[in-house]
Motif scaffolding. Sequence first.
Motif, PDB file in Angstrom:
ATOM      1  N   ALA A  67     -22.379  40.764  45.934  1.00  0.00           N
ATOM      2  CA  ALA A  67     -22.183  39.586  45.080  1.00  0.00           C
ATOM      3  C   ALA A  67     -20.738  39.453  44.604  1.00  0.00           C
ATOM      4  N   ARG A  68     -20.017  40.558  44.583  1.00  0.00           N
ATOM      5  CA  ARG A  68     -18.608  40.509  44.182  1.00  0.00           C
ATOM      6  C   ARG A  68     -17.815  39.565  45.091  1.00  0.00           C
ATOM      7  N   ALA A  69     -18.269  39.419  46.314  1.00  0.00           N
ATOM      8  CA  ALA A  69     -17.558  38.564  47.263  1.00  0.00           C
ATOM      9  C   ALA A  69     -17.607  37.088  46.861  1.00  0.00           C
ATOM     10  N   LEU A  70     -18.616  36.692  46.098  1.00  0.00           N
ATOM     11  CA  LEU A  70     -18.691  35.304  45.638  1.00  0.00           C
ATOM     12  C   LEU A  70     -17.477  34.968  44.775  1.00  0.00           C
ATOM     13  N   VAL A  71     -17.100  35.913  43.930  1.00  0.00           N
ATOM     14  CA  VAL A  71     -15.915  35.727  43.087  1.00  0.00           C
ATOM     15  C   VAL A  71     -14.666  35.657  43.954  1.00  0.00           C
ATOM     16  N   THR A  72     -14.594  36.521  44.953  1.00  0.00           N
ATOM     17  CA  THR A  72     -13.431  36.553  45.841  1.00  0.00           C
ATOM     18  C   THR A  72     -13.245  35.223  46.547  1.00  0.00           C
ATOM     19  N   ILE A  73     -14.321  34.678  47.109  1.00  0.00           N
ATOM     20  CA  ILE A  73     -14.245  33.420  47.860  1.00  0.00           C
ATOM     21  C   ILE A  73     -13.856  32.266  46.954  1.00  0.00           C
ATOM     22  N   LEU A  74     -14.479  32.162  45.799  1.00  0.00           N
ATOM     23  CA  LEU A  74     -14.208  31.042  44.897  1.00  0.00           C
ATOM     24  C   LEU A  74     -12.808  31.116  44.298  1.00  0.00           C
ATOM     25  N   GLU A  75     -12.370  32.310  43.967  1.00  0.00           N
ATOM     26  CA  GLU A  75     -11.022  32.460  43.408  1.00  0.00           C
ATOM     27  C   GLU A  75      -9.974  32.115  44.455  1.00  0.00           C
ATOM     28  N   ARG A  76     -10.187  32.550  45.664  1.00  0.00           N
ATOM     29  CA  ARG A  76      -9.267  32.240  46.753  1.00  0.00           C
ATOM     30  C   ARG A  76      -9.209  30.726  46.999  1.00  0.00           C
ATOM     31  N   SER A  77     -10.331  30.053  46.871  1.00  0.00           N
ATOM     32  CA  SER A  77     -10.402  28.622  47.163  1.00  0.00           C
ATOM     33  C   SER A  77      -9.910  27.751  46.015  1.00  0.00           C
ATOM     34  N   LEU A  78     -10.123  28.178  44.768  1.00  0.00           N
ATOM     35  CA  LEU A  78      -9.845  27.314  43.618  1.00  0.00           C
ATOM     36  C   LEU A  78      -8.604  27.706  42.826  1.00  0.00           C
ATOM     37  N   ARG A  79      -7.960  28.796  43.200  1.00  0.00           N
ATOM     38  CA  ARG A  79      -6.818  29.288  42.422  1.00  0.00           C
ATOM     39  C   ARG A  79      -5.750  28.215  42.225  1.00  0.00           C
ATOM     40  N   ASP A  80      -5.295  27.595  43.304  1.00  0.00           N
ATOM     41  CA  ASP A  80      -4.225  26.607  43.200  1.00  0.00           C
ATOM     42  C   ASP A  80      -4.651  25.377  42.406  1.00  0.00           C
ATOM     43  N   PHE A  81      -5.927  25.025  42.487  1.00  0.00           N
ATOM     44  CA  PHE A  81      -6.419  23.879  41.731  1.00  0.00           C
ATOM     45  C   PHE A  81      -6.334  24.154  40.228  1.00  0.00           C
ATOM     46  N   LYS A  82      -6.629  25.400  39.828  1.00  0.00           N
ATOM     47  CA  LYS A  82      -6.554  25.760  38.410  1.00  0.00           C
ATOM     48  C   LYS A  82      -5.123  25.678  37.887  1.00  0.00           C
ATOM     49  N   PHE A  83      -4.159  25.993  38.730  1.00  0.00           N
ATOM     50  CA  PHE A  83      -2.773  25.987  38.301  1.00  0.00           C
ATOM     51  C   PHE A  83      -2.175  24.574  38.280  1.00  0.00           C
ATOM     52  N   GLU A  84      -2.542  23.733  39.231  1.00  0.00           N
ATOM     53  CA  GLU A  84      -1.852  22.458  39.411  1.00  0.00           C
ATOM     54  C   GLU A  84      -2.567  21.237  38.835  1.00  0.00           C
ATOM     55  N   LEU A  85      -3.886  21.213  38.837  1.00  0.00           N
ATOM     56  CA  LEU A  85      -4.592  20.019  38.361  1.00  0.00           C
ATOM     57  C   LEU A  85      -4.459  19.757  36.860  1.00  0.00           C
ATOM     58  N   PRO A  86      -4.427  20.793  36.006  1.00  0.00           N
ATOM     59  CA  PRO A  86      -4.359  20.509  34.565  1.00  0.00           C
ATOM     60  C   PRO A  86      -3.162  19.677  34.131  1.00  0.00           C
ATOM     61  N   SER A  87      -2.059  19.711  34.859  1.00  0.00           N
ATOM     62  CA  SER A  87      -0.874  18.938  34.477  1.00  0.00           C
ATOM     63  C   SER A  87      -0.887  17.531  35.062  1.00  0.00           C
ATOM     64  N   THR A  88      -1.971  17.154  35.720  1.00  0.00           N
ATOM     65  CA  THR A  88      -2.083  15.824  36.305  1.00  0.00           C
ATOM     66  C   THR A  88      -3.119  15.009  35.538  1.00  0.00           C
ATOM     67  N   THR A  89      -3.362  13.796  35.999  1.00  0.00           N
ATOM     68  CA  THR A  89      -4.373  12.946  35.357  1.00  0.00           C
ATOM     69  C   THR A  89      -5.750  13.135  35.976  1.00  0.00           C
ATOM     70  N   SER A  90      -5.911  14.133  36.818  1.00  0.00           N
ATOM     71  CA  SER A  90      -7.206  14.379  37.473  1.00  0.00           C
ATOM     72  C   SER A  90      -8.271  14.715  36.432  1.00  0.00           C
ATOM     73  N   SER A  91      -9.440  14.125  36.597  1.00  0.00           N
ATOM     74  CA  SER A  91     -10.547  14.381  35.674  1.00  0.00           C
ATOM     75  C   SER A  91     -11.789  14.885  36.402  1.00  0.00           C
ATOM     76  N   GLU A  92     -11.681  15.019  37.724  1.00  0.00           N
ATOM     77  CA  GLU A  92     -12.856  15.435  38.498  1.00  0.00           C
ATOM     78  C   GLU A  92     -12.422  16.167  39.765  1.00  0.00           C
ATOM     79  N   LEU A  93     -13.168  17.199  40.112  1.00  0.00           N
ATOM     80  CA  LEU A  93     -12.918  17.962  41.331  1.00  0.00           C
ATOM     81  C   LEU A  93     -14.261  18.307  41.960  1.00  0.00           C
ATOM     82  N   THR A  94     -14.367  18.064  43.255  1.00  0.00           N
ATOM     83  CA  THR A  94     -15.614  18.365  43.960  1.00  0.00           C
ATOM     84  C   THR A  94     -15.415  19.542  44.900  1.00  0.00           C
ATOM     85  N   LEU A  95     -16.239  20.561  44.727  1.00  0.00           N
ATOM     86  CA  LEU A  95     -16.217  21.704  45.626  1.00  0.00           C
ATOM     87  C   LEU A  95     -16.987  21.319  46.882  1.00  0.00           C
TER      88      LEU A  95
END
Length: 229
Positions: A74-102
């Motif tokens: 189950a630890r791999a679930l964290v690995t996959i999601l962190e690898r996929s969403l890391r850049d979104f967490k860093f870059e989207l908050p400074s934009t006007t984005s209000s929604e993200l679809t996985l």
Amino acid sequence: VEAGLEPEFIGRIPVRVAVNALDANDLYQILTTAEDSIIKQYEYEFDGYGIQLKTEPSALRCVAEMATEEKTGARALVTILERSLRDFKFELPSTTSSELTLSTGLLTDPRATLDELLCTPERAAADLQQWIEELERNSNVRVELADDVRARVVRDCAEARSSAEALLERRFRASGVVDGLRRIHEATEGKVAFFSINMAMYEHPEEEIVKWQQSLAGLGSKDTGSSKK
């Protein structure tokens, strides 16, 4: 221990023991039904930035399948999601984005999905306006971009696959334009507080801000000369 190593040393070595390997169905159930699911944690985290994280069932199934390849349970679930969403967490908050679809597309190529999200004409135009408003709040100046400059920013974002914020920061803050506007405002004791950014300033920011400052210095010299007479 049998090889002669100290028990205390062996006890400090992390050991993974797989009793029964979890398959994709097991991981999918953990991902979707666990009380403190990692998906819920990411939803909560993005919500803190004012961004609603939505998930497609096919994407969750894909996460589970990708996690089985890690062979870490189950630890791999964290690995996959962190690898996929890391850049979104860093870059989207400074934009006007209000929604993200996985989606499965995001999981396949996170960077391409992020770039596409950031550089659409609608997003670029909205982020451009947000950048101006933030600049005005922090610098106590008013800034207006000519219509042709706004259109150019949107076009450049699409061509460079870049967000409007990143493009404007490189173009105007890194080149010293933002600091230059602030210095002009302070030097005139607030009398010059409105700045119109034309295409010349957009294309040659470093050269143009120097011209603006020199023009201000020239006006100051004339005023001083007149007062002496």
